[in-house]
Design an enzyme around this catalytic site. Sequence first.
Site, PDB file in Angstrom:
ATOM      1  N   GLU A 104       0.852  -1.197   0.000  1.00  0.00           N
ATOM      2  CA  GLU A 104       0.000   0.000   0.000  1.00  0.00           C
ATOM      3  C   GLU A 104       0.883   1.241   0.000  1.00  0.00           C
ATOM      4  O   GLU A 104       1.921   1.268   0.666  1.00  0.00           O
ATOM      5  CB  GLU A 104      -0.889  -0.027   1.252  1.00  0.00           C
ATOM      6  N   ASP A 106       0.335   5.401   0.510  1.00  0.00           N
ATOM      7  CA  ASP A 106      -0.730   6.308   0.968  1.00  0.00           C
ATOM      8  C   ASP A 106      -0.417   7.788   0.928  1.00  0.00           C
ATOM      9  O   ASP A 106       0.662   8.213   1.352  1.00  0.00           O
ATOM     10  CB  ASP A 106      -1.016   6.042   2.461  1.00  0.00           C
ATOM     11  N   GLU A 108      -2.567  10.649   2.919  1.00  0.00           N
ATOM     12  CA  GLU A 108      -3.701  10.876   3.817  1.00  0.00           C
ATOM     13  C   GLU A 108      -3.646  12.320   4.300  1.00  0.00           C
ATOM     14  O   GLU A 108      -2.668  12.728   4.923  1.00  0.00           O
ATOM     15  CB  GLU A 108      -3.656   9.893   4.988  1.00  0.00           C
ATOM     16  N   THR A 121       1.883  10.406   5.138  1.00  0.00           N
ATOM     17  CA  THR A 121       2.139   9.376   4.122  1.00  0.00           C
ATOM     18  C   THR A 121       2.613   8.105   4.807  1.00  0.00           C
ATOM     19  O   THR A 121       3.178   8.141   5.898  1.00  0.00           O
ATOM     20  CB  THR A 121       3.185   9.822   3.088  1.00  0.00           C
ATOM     21  N   GLU A 132       5.367   5.910   8.827  1.00  0.00           N
ATOM     22  CA  GLU A 132       4.713   7.200   8.638  1.00  0.00           C
ATOM     23  C   GLU A 132       5.702   8.355   8.483  1.00  0.00           C
ATOM     24  O   GLU A 132       6.745   8.370   9.134  1.00  0.00           O
ATOM     25  CB  GLU A 132       3.811   7.520   9.835  1.00  0.00           C
TER      26      GLU A 132
END
Length: 283
Positions: A104, A106, A108, A121, A132
Site C-alpha cells: 500500500e 498512501d 492521507e 504518508t 509514517e
Amino acid sequence: MDLFLLICLLVFLLAAAGQSSTAARPDVPWSQNYAILYGQDHTQSLNQGKEIQLSIDQVSGSGFRSLKTYGSGFFGMRIMLPPGDSTSIITTFYLRSYTNNHDEIDFEFLGNSTPPYLLHTNIFTNGQGSREQRINLWFDPTKDFHDYHVLWNQHQVVWLVDGVPIRVFENKENIGVKFPVQAMQIEATMWTAPWASPHGKPPNWGQGPFRAYYQGFNIDGCVAENNTIATPCFGSNSWWNGKNYWKLNPKQLQEYLGVRKKYMVYDYCIHRPGSKPPECNIH
Ligand SMILES: *[C@@H]1O[C@H](CO)[C@@H](O)[C@H](O)[C@H]1NC(C)=O
Ligand SMILES: *[C@@H]1O[C@H](CO)[C@@H](O)[C@H](O)[C@H]1NC(C)=O
C-alpha cells in the site's frame, strides 16, 4: 508549385501533430477508470463526470476505486480538501493490493480548522507498515485543486505534491527491505479516525457534511494482467520505468531536501522509538 504546396502542407501537418502530442491530454470521465467503493449516496458526479465529490457525515463516508489493477505507473489526481473545521476527517488517495500481506502507498490528508494542513504518508510492503511521515503543506489545500502523484517503478516509489517530491522509498531489496511488488488498485476515500486529531477529538459534525473534490482521472499505469503480481509491469518500456525515473534528478533532489528541511514534522526513521528498520540507516 504543386510540390511547394505539398511541402507546405506536410510541414503544417507535422507541426500540428507535434503540438497535439505535447499538449495536455483532456480529462477522461471518472467512470471510464473508476467505480464507487462505498457510500454511493455520499458521492456526486460533477462537470459531466470529470469531477467527483466525496462526502462524509455521521451516517457514512464514501470512496471510489479503479476498475483495473496496476503494476507500475505515475498515478495522480487533483484534489481539493474540505473547508471549515474538518478536524479528525481524513481524505485519502492511495494504492493498495488486495492480498494477505498487502502492499500500500498512501496519501492521507488530515483535517484541521486552519492551515497548515498535515499530509500523512505511509507505505506497506508485504503487510508491513508503520512507516509514517508527516509534512505541513505549504499552501491551503482547501482553497484550490492541487496535484498529488505517486511514481512507482522497480527502482523507487516517489510521492509528489504539485510536482515536488516530498517522499522517496528506494528499492533496497539488496539489504532485505521489501519493495511493493503486488499489483494495486487506486482508491480515494473519506473517513474519520481519532488518531487524525491531536487529542483524539471527534469530528465537529455540526460543520458537516465534509466534502472533498477530485479531478484528473486519466491513469498513466501498466495494467497487471495477472491481478496479483506487479513484476511483469517493471520490465515494460513505459515512460515511468525509464532510466530518468530510477532516482530523483538533481533539481528534484534539491526540492526534496528543501521540503524535508522546511516542512517535515515527523519521520518514522527519526522519531519512532525503538530499533530502526534497515532502510533508515542508509541516508
Ligand atoms: C491543526 O493545526 C494546529 C495549529 O497549526 C496544529 O497544532 C495541529 O497539530 C494540527 N492538527 C492536525 C491533525 O493537523
Ligand atoms: C498470478 O500469479 C500467481 C503467482 O505466480 C499465481 O499463483 C496465480 O495463479 C496467477 N493468477 C493468474 C490469474 O494468472
